[in-house]
Design an enzyme around this catalytic site. Structure first.
Site, PDB file in Angstrom:
ATOM      1  N   LYS B  22     -30.821 -18.507  -0.661  1.00 11.88           N
ATOM      2  CA  LYS B  22     -31.597 -19.711  -0.364  1.00 11.88           C
ATOM      3  C   LYS B  22     -32.468 -20.097  -1.557  1.00 11.88           C
ATOM      4  O   LYS B  22     -32.482 -21.259  -1.976  1.00 11.88           O
ATOM      5  CB  LYS B  22     -32.457 -19.444   0.870  1.00 11.88           C
ATOM      6  N   ARG B  91     -39.876 -18.096   4.382  1.00 15.35           N
ATOM      7  CA  ARG B  91     -38.529 -17.834   4.884  1.00 15.35           C
ATOM      8  C   ARG B  91     -37.879 -16.723   4.083  1.00 15.35           C
ATOM      9  O   ARG B  91     -37.967 -16.685   2.866  1.00 15.35           O
ATOM     10  CB  ARG B  91     -37.626 -19.068   4.727  1.00 15.35           C
ATOM     11  N   GLY B 100     -29.430 -15.458  11.263  1.00 18.91           N
ATOM     12  CA  GLY B 100     -30.137 -15.009  12.458  1.00 18.91           C
ATOM     13  C   GLY B 100     -30.714 -13.620  12.341  1.00 18.91           C
ATOM     14  O   GLY B 100     -31.340 -13.120  13.265  1.00 18.91           O
ATOM     15  N   MET B 102     -32.770 -12.478   9.876  1.00 14.76           N
ATOM     16  CA  MET B 102     -34.043 -12.305   9.201  1.00 14.76           C
ATOM     17  C   MET B 102     -35.064 -13.307   9.752  1.00 14.76           C
ATOM     18  O   MET B 102     -34.798 -14.027  10.701  1.00 14.76           O
ATOM     19  CB  MET B 102     -33.825 -12.472   7.702  1.00 14.76           C
ATOM     20  N   ARG B 335     -25.999 -24.558   0.635  1.00  8.58           N
ATOM     21  CA  ARG B 335     -25.200 -23.406   0.208  1.00  8.58           C
ATOM     22  C   ARG B 335     -23.738 -23.781   0.354  1.00  8.58           C
ATOM     23  O   ARG B 335     -23.399 -24.747   1.057  1.00  8.58           O
ATOM     24  CB  ARG B 335     -25.520 -22.175   1.046  1.00  8.58           C
ATOM     25  N   HIS B 451      -1.428   6.548  15.610  1.00 14.02           N
ATOM     26  CA  HIS B 451      -0.018   6.300  15.317  1.00 14.02           C
ATOM     27  C   HIS B 451       0.368   4.876  15.711  1.00 14.02           C
ATOM     28  O   HIS B 451       0.978   4.137  14.941  1.00 14.02           O
ATOM     29  CB  HIS B 451       0.840   7.319  16.066  1.00 14.02           C
ATOM     30  N   ARG B 579      10.610   6.278   3.140  1.00 15.70           N
ATOM     31  CA  ARG B 579      10.355   7.600   3.734  1.00 15.70           C
ATOM     32  C   ARG B 579      11.644   8.084   4.379  1.00 15.70           C
ATOM     33  O   ARG B 579      12.154   7.449   5.291  1.00 15.70           O
ATOM     34  CB  ARG B 579       9.296   7.507   4.830  1.00 15.70           C
ATOM     35  N   ARG B 634      11.592   8.596  -1.445  1.00 15.51           N
ATOM     36  CA  ARG B 634      10.831   9.845  -1.445  1.00 15.51           C
ATOM     37  C   ARG B 634      11.631  10.935  -0.746  1.00 15.51           C
ATOM     38  O   ARG B 634      12.124  10.725   0.363  1.00 15.51           O
ATOM     39  CB  ARG B 634       9.509   9.644  -0.708  1.00 15.51           C
ATOM     40  N   GLU B 766      -0.763  12.599  -4.824  1.00 16.30           N
ATOM     41  CA  GLU B 766      -1.451  12.541  -3.531  1.00 16.30           C
ATOM     42  C   GLU B 766      -2.308  13.770  -3.295  1.00 16.30           C
ATOM     43  O   GLU B 766      -2.870  13.946  -2.226  1.00 16.30           O
ATOM     44  CB  GLU B 766      -0.436  12.362  -2.389  1.00 16.30           C
ATOM     45  N   SER B 785       3.412   7.596  -8.355  1.00 12.49           N
ATOM     46  CA  SER B 785       3.108   6.684  -7.261  1.00 12.49           C
ATOM     47  C   SER B 785       1.970   7.299  -6.465  1.00 12.49           C
ATOM     48  O   SER B 785       2.096   8.400  -5.939  1.00 12.49           O
ATOM     49  CB  SER B 785       4.343   6.466  -6.387  1.00 12.49           C
ATOM     50  N   GLY B 787      -0.140   8.191  -3.584  1.00 17.39           N
ATOM     51  CA  GLY B 787      -0.097   8.227  -2.120  1.00 17.39           C
ATOM     52  C   GLY B 787      -1.532   8.255  -1.649  1.00 17.39           C
ATOM     53  O   GLY B 787      -2.110   9.310  -1.459  1.00 17.39           O
ATOM     54  N   THR B 788      -2.102   7.082  -1.497  1.00 18.81           N
ATOM     55  CA  THR B 788      -3.557   7.025  -1.295  1.00 18.81           C
ATOM     56  C   THR B 788      -3.986   7.547   0.071  1.00 18.81           C
ATOM     57  O   THR B 788      -5.138   7.913   0.235  1.00 18.81           O
ATOM     58  CB  THR B 788      -4.080   5.594  -1.512  1.00 18.81           C
ATOM     59  N   ASN B 789      -3.070   7.576   1.042  1.00 18.24           N
ATOM     60  CA  ASN B 789      -3.464   8.138   2.345  1.00 18.24           C
ATOM     61  C   ASN B 789      -3.743   9.629   2.204  1.00 18.24           C
ATOM     62  O   ASN B 789      -4.803  10.117   2.575  1.00 18.24           O
ATOM     63  CB  ASN B 789      -2.358   7.951   3.385  1.00 18.24           C
ATOM     64  N   ASP B 790      -2.773  10.353   1.671  1.00 20.50           N
ATOM     65  CA  ASP B 790      -2.961  11.797   1.521  1.00 20.50           C
ATOM     66  C   ASP B 790      -4.048  12.102   0.503  1.00 20.50           C
ATOM     67  O   ASP B 790      -4.810  13.054   0.676  1.00 20.50           O
ATOM     68  CB  ASP B 790      -1.643  12.467   1.092  1.00 20.50           C
ATOM     69  N   CYS B 853       1.621   3.576  -3.151  1.00 23.38           N
ATOM     70  CA  CYS B 853       2.435   3.400  -1.951  1.00 23.38           C
ATOM     71  C   CYS B 853       1.707   3.805  -0.682  1.00 23.38           C
ATOM     72  O   CYS B 853       2.287   3.870   0.374  1.00 23.38           O
ATOM     73  CB  CYS B 853       3.762   4.137  -2.082  1.00 23.38           C
ATOM     74  N   TYR B 873       2.388  -1.659  -9.906  1.00 22.62           N
ATOM     75  CA  TYR B 873       2.769  -2.319  -8.648  1.00 22.62           C
ATOM     76  C   TYR B 873       2.100  -1.647  -7.461  1.00 22.62           C
ATOM     77  O   TYR B 873       1.741  -0.474  -7.521  1.00 22.62           O
ATOM     78  CB  TYR B 873       4.296  -2.311  -8.450  1.00 22.62           C
TER      79      TYR B 873
END
Lengths: 894, 894
Positions: B22, B91, B100, B102, B335, B451, B579, B634, B766, B785, B787-790, B853, B873
Site C-alpha cells: 500500500k 493503516r 482482512g 491486518m 494495486r 496412493h 517405471r 528405469r 535419489e 535423473s 528422483g526428488t521423491n526419494d 523425474c 529437462y
C-alpha cells in the site's frame, strides 16, 4: 616422457607409491651404500598403464631395454649370455605389503645355452642345472599358470628314481632329466615351447607380475586389508645372487629386534646352500641366525653392522632378507617389520629411550586396534581345546561359562554367582539384562552389526554371532552343532577375537593392560613379571602422552551411573550420549503402554506424573556419577511402537484367541494401539523430535526431570553439567519449537528451586537436511552432536537391519565397500555432510560445540577424520574410551 | 541512522519490501501527480525492530515527530487541533496483500476538543460527532482489543432509542450519547480512559498495527499463502479525507478492467456520503460506478483519467480505492488487481495487443496453477446440489458417476460404458485398473500424498480423499455418511478442486482449454462462443511463446503406450521415467512370485525366459509411441515383497488354517517367502540397484528386453531413442558393476540383430550419497535423473507413508513447513544436494545430461529452481506437461 624405470640408485624410501615398498627400500639401501645387487624398478604407473590398456606402454619397452643395457654394461655380463650370463630375478612389489599374494620369477636369463655358461662360470654344473630347473618350474607356474603340482610331482618322481629324499641330493643327470621333463610339461600345458630368448622370458615375467595384481585372490586380500584396488604393483628386476653355491653360501631372514616381544637382540633364520624360496617353503630345518657367527664370522659381523645401520636409519624395527654368495653378503630386501601389539608398544618406548624417536613419533608406531587387542582376556594358548566351529568375531575377548538360553536364566544364574554364556538365535532389546549378566553372548544369526554384536561391543562384552552351524531350540533348552547336542548348563567357551567356539571350559588369561586402564598403574604392576610390567608402562607412557597432546576430548555413551563410573575410570571426560529410551524398558514399559493407549491429556498427565520422579532419579544418579563433567542427555528418540509387542505376532495371537471363542480384551486393546502406531518404515517415521512435537507433554516431562535433577544437585553443592540434546532434527523450526517449551520449563524450575540453571540445548545432526541447513540450525542449537549411525543410514538410504539381513555381504564381496560404513565412517559421503555442517554451523555460531556420538566415535580411522574437521569431542562406549584417547593423540601429531 | 519513515513523495512502487504494497503504491501515485492525500509510511524494518525488541526503536519516535510536523506545516493544520484539526488514518500495509488480516484506525486526532473544531470547520456537527464515534469504536476494537460486539450493540441500542434503522439517520444527540457510551465502554474494558492526546492515539494505533502482524489469524494466513513470517508490516499515516460529508461526497472501489473475465471497461462500486469501511461492510447498497457519471461528471471524468493513467503506468489491471470529498477526488489506494485464471490469460494477451507489454512480460502475468485450473471440467455453478460433506481436494476436476466399491466392479461398469466413481477406504497398486476405469476416486482415508491422490494426480483423474465422515463397508457394498446410506450404483459427484462431495449427479461443464491442449486449436474453437475462443487463443499464444523461449525440456512419466501417446499430444518431448514395476502387476505378478520362491538359477532362468518376450513387447509398444523422442527406462526399483501379500494378514490366515487343522501348503510356502523377504524398513532395504546386484539375472533380463526391443524397431526403420536408468545408486561402484553387465548384453544384442545400438546408461540421483559423490558417479553415468521423491525422503529422513499417517498435519500447523516438501521442492535442503550434484557431476563430465523425474518435475515453484541450477529437462505426469511447459517458459524470462 614418463619415467617408467628407475635404477636402484635413483630412488629412495619415500617413493613407495611409485616404486612399491620393496623397490623403494632397495633404492634406499643402495643409497646407504649397503651391498644390494644392482637392478632397477618398473613403476606402479607402468602397471596401471598396462592394466588399463591391456598392453605395456611403448615407452616402457624402450626404457627397459636401456636399463638392461646399462646393467649389463656395469656388470660386464649379458642377460642369457652363453658364457658368463647375467641372470635376474623378477619380483612384484606393491606400495602395501601383500605377503604371498604376488609373484616372483628367479633366474630369468637361463636357457639351453646359458645354462652351460653358468655351469662353466660357477664351476658348478649341478648348481647351473638346478637353477635352470627352478626357472622352468617358477616360470611354468607363475607366468604360464600351469598347476604347480604337475612340477612338484615330476620332482618327486625324479627323487625316487634317483633314490634320494631331498632336492639338494639330486645329481646333475637327474636335474638335466627334470629340465627336459619340465620343458615337455610346458609345451603340453601351454601349447608353446619354453621361450629360449632371455628378453622374451623377462617381458613375459613382467607381464605376469602386472597381471598378478588383479587375481581374485589379490583383490580379495586388498578388500580385506582396505587397500585400494587401483594402485598397481611395481616390478623389481634384480641381478641374481646365489645362496645355493655350496657350503659358503646361504640365505636368511632377520629382524633387528624380536617382533613378538619387542626385545632387542638378533632374531632370524639362516639356511646353508639354499635360495630364499627354500626358507619360506620350510623344506629343510633352518639354523638360528646366531649360528652364522661360527659358520662365517666376517659375514655375520657385516650383517650385524648392516642391521644396526638400518635400524638407526629407519628408526624402527626392520626385517631383512639376505643372501651370502660364496662368503659375500648381499641384501635382498628390507622393510619396517610387522610386530605384535605388545611388541609395538614396547618397541615404541624403547626407541624413545634410545633417543631414536620422539614421543610424538612413538605414538605413530602404535594404534587403537593394537591397544584393543591388549585389553582383552585371552584363552590360554597352551590349553587343550575342543573346537565346535567358527562364527563371526563380533566383540573381542575370551569368555567361558554355562550355557543359558534365556535372559531370565542368565540373570538367575548370575545372581547365584555362576558364569554363563547367553546362547540365542538373535538378541533383542529385552535381552539387555541377560547380556549384562553373562560373560559372553553367542548367536546363530546376524552379523557384526546385529543387535547382539553392537550391544556387546558397547559393553565390552565378548560376543560371537552368526554361528550358523548352531541350531538353537530355546523352548527345548537345547542347541545342536553338527549333530552334537548342547544343553542348558553345559560349559562352553567363545573367542570373540577369532569367532571360535569351544566345547567345555577353556582357561582364560586376564589382561594386565585392562587392569591398568581400569585400576591404574600401581594395581597393574602388583605381582607382575618384568616383561608384562614393561608393557604396561609402555602403554601408560604412550596413553599419557596422547592425552597431553590431543585436541579431541573423549566422552562416553552411557545410560546409567554404573557405565558412567566405569567410563570415568577409563578416562572419559563426560557423557556424550545418554539414551533415555533404555530408561523405559522393564517395569516402566507398562507406563509407556499406558501413555500410548491414553485417550486424552488427563490420562497422559497421570502417566507423566508417575514417570517424573523415576526419570528425575535416573538423572540424579547419572549426574552424580559424572559430577563436574558434561553430560549430554538425548530426549526420547525411538518410535513408541518399539515399546509394544510385534504386530504380526500379536495379530496371530488375537486371531487365534478369537477363533477359539476366547478373545482377550486386553490384547485386543493392545492390538488396536499397535495397529494405530504401525508404520511401514519406522526408521523414517514418528520418532525423535517429531514425537516430541506431536505427543504433548512428553519432552516437557523429560526436560523437567533433567532440570529438577540438576537443580537439586546444585542446591546440595554438586556441580552437574547437563546438556539437553534433541534427536532427529531436520529443520531449525523443530528445534525452535522444542526450545521455546524447554526454556520455559528451565526458567520455572530454576525459580522453583532457587538456583541458577545453565543448561545448553543442542541437537543431533543425524539427517542430511540438518547438515545441509546447519547454518540455520545453529541459530537454535548451542551444540551439534553428529549421530553418525543414523546419518549413515539416511545418506546411503539403507537401514542397519537390511545391511544385516542380506545385501551387505554381496556388497563387501563385490567391492562396493571396502569396509562397512557402519564400522568406519564413509568419508566421501557422510563425511562430506559432516564437513558441511561443521563449517556452516561454525560460520553462524563460532563457539558452536561439535561432538560425535555415533559408534564411529570409537573407530580409529574415523577419529582421525573427526580431528581433521574440527570436532571438539567424540563419544563412544566406555570400553573404547582408551582407544579413542590414543587415536585422538595420534591424530594430533599426524 | 536508519530511515524508518518515508513521506509519500519519497518512495516508489519498487519499494514494496520496505514500504509495503500500500505504501509503495501511494508513493508511486504521489510521484505520478495523482491526487493522494499527503502522508507518510513507517517501514517494515521499523516493525521488525519493534517485534524483536518489544518496543519501537528510539529513532522511530524522533522521525515520526519530524514527519508529523512536516505534514502539519505543509497543510497548515495541527493534529487534534481544537479549531481546524488535522486527522489521519493509520493503516497496515505489508509487502504481500493479506486482505482482512491486518488493522486500520481512521480519524486519529479527534478528541473532546478537536471534535468541536472539526464540526466548526466542516460546518457539519453531525459529521464531526459521527467521526469521533467511529474513532472510538475502531480504536476500542483494534487498539484496545475490546470485543466489537459491545460497540455494535450500543450502536443498535442508540438506533432503536432514536427509532431509526441506519447509522446515517442517527442525529447529533444520539451520536454524542454514543460517544459517551463508547468512552465508558473503553474505560470499563481497558481500565483506562480513551487517550485524549492525539500523539498518544497515534503511537498506540501504530503499535497495534505492528502487533497485528503476529496474531494467530495472520500467522495462519501467511502459512497457507506461503508468505514468510518474518517480513513485518509497514504502517501508512495518511491525512483523512471524508466521503461522508454529504451528498457531494462518497467513496468507491474500481477496476481498470473486469477481474472476472478480463474484458476492458469500467468496473466498480460507489457509495454516496460514506466512508470506505461502509462499502466493505455492505451495510447499504452500492451504486454502479457508471452512476457516478450522472452524480458528479467532473469527478467521474477525472477518475477515468486517473484509471487510464494507472493502467498505462502499471501496465496491468489495477484496482483502486477512492474518496470524493465535496466533489474533490482523492486516491486512497491502488494495486495490481487480483483476477481469475481466465482473466489472467485474456488480460495478458490483451495488453500485448495494446502494446503495453511484451510477450515475455505477458508470460509473467500467468502461471501454471492458473493453467491447471482452466484444464479441469467443473460442476455447473447454477446446478442444484446436495452436499454430503468435504474431504481433501487431492486431484482437481469434477466427476460424477455410479458408486462402485471395488476395482473389478469399476472395470466391469466401464466396459459397459457406465461412468463410475471408485469409493474405497484407501487404494493400493492393485486398484490401478479400477482407477483408470473410473471417472474419479473417493477415499475415506489418506491425505494429499496417499496412493489414491498421487496416482490420480498422475492420471489427471479427479480425486477426493481423506473424507473421514465416510464409513466404507466394501463387503456389504455400502457406505454411510453421517447416517445416510450409499449403495453400489447410487450416483455421487466429487469436486477434486474443493474436496466437496455431493449426492446424486451434478452436471459437469467441460474445459475448452483441455480440448485445445489435447486436440489442438481448431478442435477447441469449433462451436465455441467468442469469449471462450478468446481464452483458448490466449492460452495458445502464451504456451507457444513459452515453448519458443524455454531452455528446460519437458518429458513425461509414462509406463505404457497409451500414456505416452497422450503426453505426446500434450507436448511431452520424451519419457523421463518409465517405471517397469507396473509391468509386473496383474497376471505377471505370479511370475514374480515364482521368481522369489525359485530355489536356484535354473528355476529363475525359467521365469526370465517367460518374462523376456513380455517385457520386450512392453518396450516395443512404448518406444513405438515415442519414436524419435528419448525414452528413459528405469530398471526394477521396488523391493520384491511389494509383489507379495501383506505379512501380517497372511500370517493370521496361515495360523487360522493351521488351528483349524487345514493348513494350505501353497500359503505356507508363500508365507515362508514373505518372512524371508521381510524387512523392518523396506524403503531402506533390498531394492533398486541392490536387488539388481543381489538377484542374478534380473537386470540382465530387463536390459536384454530393452535392447532387443530397440534393435528390432531399428531394424524395421524406426528411431527408438532409449536410455537405461539404474535406480537407488549410492556409490559409483554399484553403477560400474551394472554397466559392465549391461554393456556386454548391449554388445551381444547389437551383434545378434546386426544393428548399431547407442543406448546411454545413467543413474537416478535419489540418495544423498549419490549427490554428495556426484563427481565419481559421473564417471560411470551418462546422465543423472534426480528422483526428488526419494531424495526428499532420505534427506529429511521420513517416508511419505509416515507423512500421510500423522505428523505432517502437525508440522504444517506449527509452521515447520510452509508446504509439504513432497509437493514443492525443499530448496534449502534437497535443493542444495541437487545443486552439489549438478555442479560436481558437470565438472567431471561437462556434457552430463541432467533431468528430474520426481513429482516435483510438474510443480511450478520447483521448475524455476530446476531451471536455475541448469537441469536439462523435467519429467512429470502427462497431465502436468502443459503446466511444466508454461512454467519452464516463465523461468526462462525471470
Amino acid at each position: 616422457m614418463t619415467q617408467y624405470v628407475y635404477a636402484f640408485s635413483e630412488g629412495s624410501k619415500e617413493q613407495k607409491e611409485l616404486l612399491g615398498g620393496k623397490g623403494a627400500n632397495l633404492a634406499e639401501m643402495t643409497k646407504l651404500g649397503l651391498p644390494v645387487p644392482p637392478g632397477f624398478t618398473i613403476t606402479t604407473e607402468a602397471c596401471r598403464s598396462y592394466l588399463a590398456a591391456g598392453t605395456e606402454p611403448g615407452e616402457l619397452r624402450v626404457q627397459l631395454t636401456m636399463a638392461l643395457r646399462r646393467l649389463e654394461d656395469d656388470l660386464g655380463r649379458r642377460l642369457g649370455d652363453r658364457h658368463d650370463p647375467l641372470l635376474v630375478s623378477v619380483r612384484s612389489g606393491a606400495m602395501h605389503s601383500m605377503p604371498g599374494m604376488m609373484e616372483t620369477v628367479l633366474n630369468v636369463g637361463l636357457n639351453d645355452a646359458s645354462v652351460k655358461g653358468l655351469a662353466e662360470e660357477s664351476g658348478d654344473e649341478r648348481f647351473a642345472w638346478d637353477s635352470y630347473r627352478r626357472l622352468l618350474q617358477m616360470f611354468g607356474k607363475t607366468v604360464l599358470e600351469i598347476d604347480g603340482e604337475v612340477f612338484s610331482n615330476a620332482l618327486d618322481e625324479a627323487k625316487s628314481a634317483q633314490g634320494v629324499a631331498t632336492d639338494v641330493e639330486l645329481n646333475v643327470d637327474s636335474l638335466k632329466g627334470l629340465v627336459s621333463t619340465f620343458k615337455a610339461v610346458i609345451l603340453e600345458h601351454s601349447g608353446d615351447e619354453f621361450p629360449q630368448h632371455p628378453r622374451e622370458q623377462l617381458d613375459m615375467a613382467i607381464r605376469a607380475v602386472f597381471d598378478s595384481w588383479n587375481t581374485e585372490r589379490a583383490r580379495l586380500y586388498r578388500r580385506r586389508e582396505r587397500i585400494p584396488q587401483d594402485l598397481g604393483t611395481a616390478v623389481n628386476i634384480c641381478t641374481m645372487v646365489f645362496g645355493n653355491l655350496g657350503e659358503t653360501s646361504g640365505t636368511g631372514v632377520a629382524f633387528t629386534r624380536d617382533p613378538a616381544s619387542g626385545h632387542s637382540g638378533v632374531y632370524g633364520d639362516y639356511l646353508v646352500n639354499a635360495q630364499g624360496e627354500d626358507v619360506v617353503a620350510g623344506i629343510r630345518n633352518t639354523l638360528s641366525l646366531a649360528d652364522l657367527k661360527d659358520l662365517d664370522p666376517s659375514s655375520y659381523k657385516q650383517l650385524l653392522q648392516v642391521m644396526r645401520r638400518l635400524e638407526t636409519h629407519y628408526r624402527d624395527l626392520c626385517d631383512i632378507e639376505f643372501t651370502i654368495e660364496r662368503s659375500k653378503l648381499w641384501m635382498l630386501q628390507t622393510r619396517v617389520g610387522k610386530r605384535t601389539a605388545a611388541a609395538a608398544f614396547r618397541i615404541a618406548t624403547q626407541l624413545v629411550d634410545e633417543n631414536l624417536i620422539t614421543m610424538d613419533e612413538a605414538l605413530q608406531r602404535v594404534d587403537g586396534a593394537q591397544l584393543a587387542q591388549l585389553m582383552f582376556p585371552r584363552f590360554d594358548a597352551a590349553a587343550e581345546k575342543t573346537r565346535l566351529g567358527k562364527g563371526m568375531a563380533a566383540s573381542p575377548g575370551a569368555a567361558t561359562g554355562q550355557i543359558v538360553f534365556s535372559s531370565k536364566a542368565a540373570e538367575k544364574a548370575a545372581a547365584e554367582g555362576q558364569a554363563v554364556i547367553l546362547v540365542r538365535k538373535e538378541t533383542n532389546p529385552d535381552d539387555l539384562g541377560g547380556m549384562i549378566a553373562s560373560q559372553g553372548v553367542l548367536t546363530s544369526r546376524g552379523g557384526k552389526t546385529s543387535h547382539a554384536a553392537v550391544v556387546a561391543r558397547g559393553m565390552g562384552k565378548t560376543c560371537v554371532c552368526g554361528f550358523a552351524e548352531l541350531d538353537v531350540n530355546s523352548a527345548a533348552g537345547t542347541a545342536t552343532v553338527n549333530g552334537e547336542v548342547l544343553r542348558e548348563g553345559d560349559m562352553i567357551s567363545i573367542d570373540g577375537s577369532t569367532g571360535e567356539v569351544f566345547a567345555g571350559e577353556v582357561p582364560v588369561v586376564s589382561s594386565p593392560v585392562a587392569t591398568y586402564l581400569e585400576s591404574g598403574l600401581d594395581e597393574a604392576l602388583k605381582d607382575t613379571d618384568p616383561d608384562t610390567g614393561e608393557l604396561v608402562r609402555s602403554v601408560d607412557r604412550l596413553l599419557t602422552h596422547a592425552d597431553s597432546i590431543r585436541r579431541l576430548r573423549v566422552r562416553t555413551n552411557a545410560d546409567n551411573a554404573e557405565d558412567a563410573a566405569r567410563a570415568r575410570h577409563l578416562g572419559a571426560q563426560g557423557i556424550g550420549l545418554c539414551r533415555t529410551e533404555h530408561m523405559f524398558l522393564g517395569d516402566r514399559r507398562v507406563l509407556i503402554e499406558r501413555l500410548i493407549l491414553a485417550s486424552g491429556s488427563e490420562e497422559r498427565q497421570a502417566v507423566y506424573d508417575e514417570l517424573l520422579p523415576l526419570q528425575r532419579q535416573d538423572f540424579v544418579e547419572l549426574l552424580t556419577a559424572m559430577n563436574d563433567l558434561p553430560v549430554t542427555i538425548r530426549l526420547l528418540d525411538p518410535p513408541l511402537h518399539e515399546f509394544l509387542p510385534d504386530r504380526t505376532e500379536l495379530s496371530v495371537k488375537v486371531a487365534l484367541d478369537r477363533a477359539a471363542g476366547n478373545p482377550d480384551p486386553d490384547e485386543e486393546r493392545l492390538l488396536a494401539a499397535v495397529d494405530k502406531l504401525h508404520e511401514s518404515n519406522p526408521m523414517l517415521g514418528l520418532r525423535g523430535v517429531r514425537l516430541g512435537l506431536v505427543l504433548p507433554g512428553l519432552f516437557a516431562l523429560q526436560v523437567r526431570a533433567i532440570s529438577e535433577a540438576a537443580a537439586g544437585l546444585k542446591a546440595q553443592g554438586g556441580n552437574p553439567q547437563v546438556e539437553i540434546m534433541v534427536p532427529l532434527v531436520g529443520s531449525v523450526m523443530e528445534l525452535f519449537l522444542i526450545r521455546d517449551e524447554a526454556d520455559q520449563i528451565l526458567a520455572t524450575v530454576a525459580q522453583e528451586q532457587g538456583v541458577e540453571l545453565d543448561i545448553p540445548i543442542g541437537t543431533m545432526i543425524e539427517l542430511p537436511r540438518a547438515a545441509l541447513t546447519a547454518a540455520r540450525v545453529a541459530e537454535a542449537a548451542q551444540f551439534f552432536s553428529f549421530g553418525t549411525n543414523d546419518l549413515t543410514q539416511t545418506t546411503w538410504g539403507f537401514s542397519r537391519d537390511d545391511v544385516e539381513g542380506g545385501f551387505f555381504a554381496t556388497y563387501l564381496d563385490r567391492g562396493v565397500f571396502m569396509v562397512s560404513p557402519f564400522e568406519s565412517l564413509d568419508v566421501d559421503g557422510v563425511g562430506r555432510l559432516i564437513r558441511i555442517a561443521a563449517t556452516d554451523g561454525r560460520k553462524r555460531r563460532p563457539d558452536l560445540k561439535l561432538g560425535v556420538c555415533g559408534e564411529h566415535g570409537g573407530d580409529p580411522d574415523s577419529i582421525h577424520f573427526f580431528h581433521q574437521v574440527g570436532i571438539d569431542y567424540v563419544s563412544c562406549s566406555p570400553f573404547r574410551v582408551p582407544i579413542a584417547r590414543l587415536e585422538a593423540g595420534r591424530a594430533a601429531v599426524l
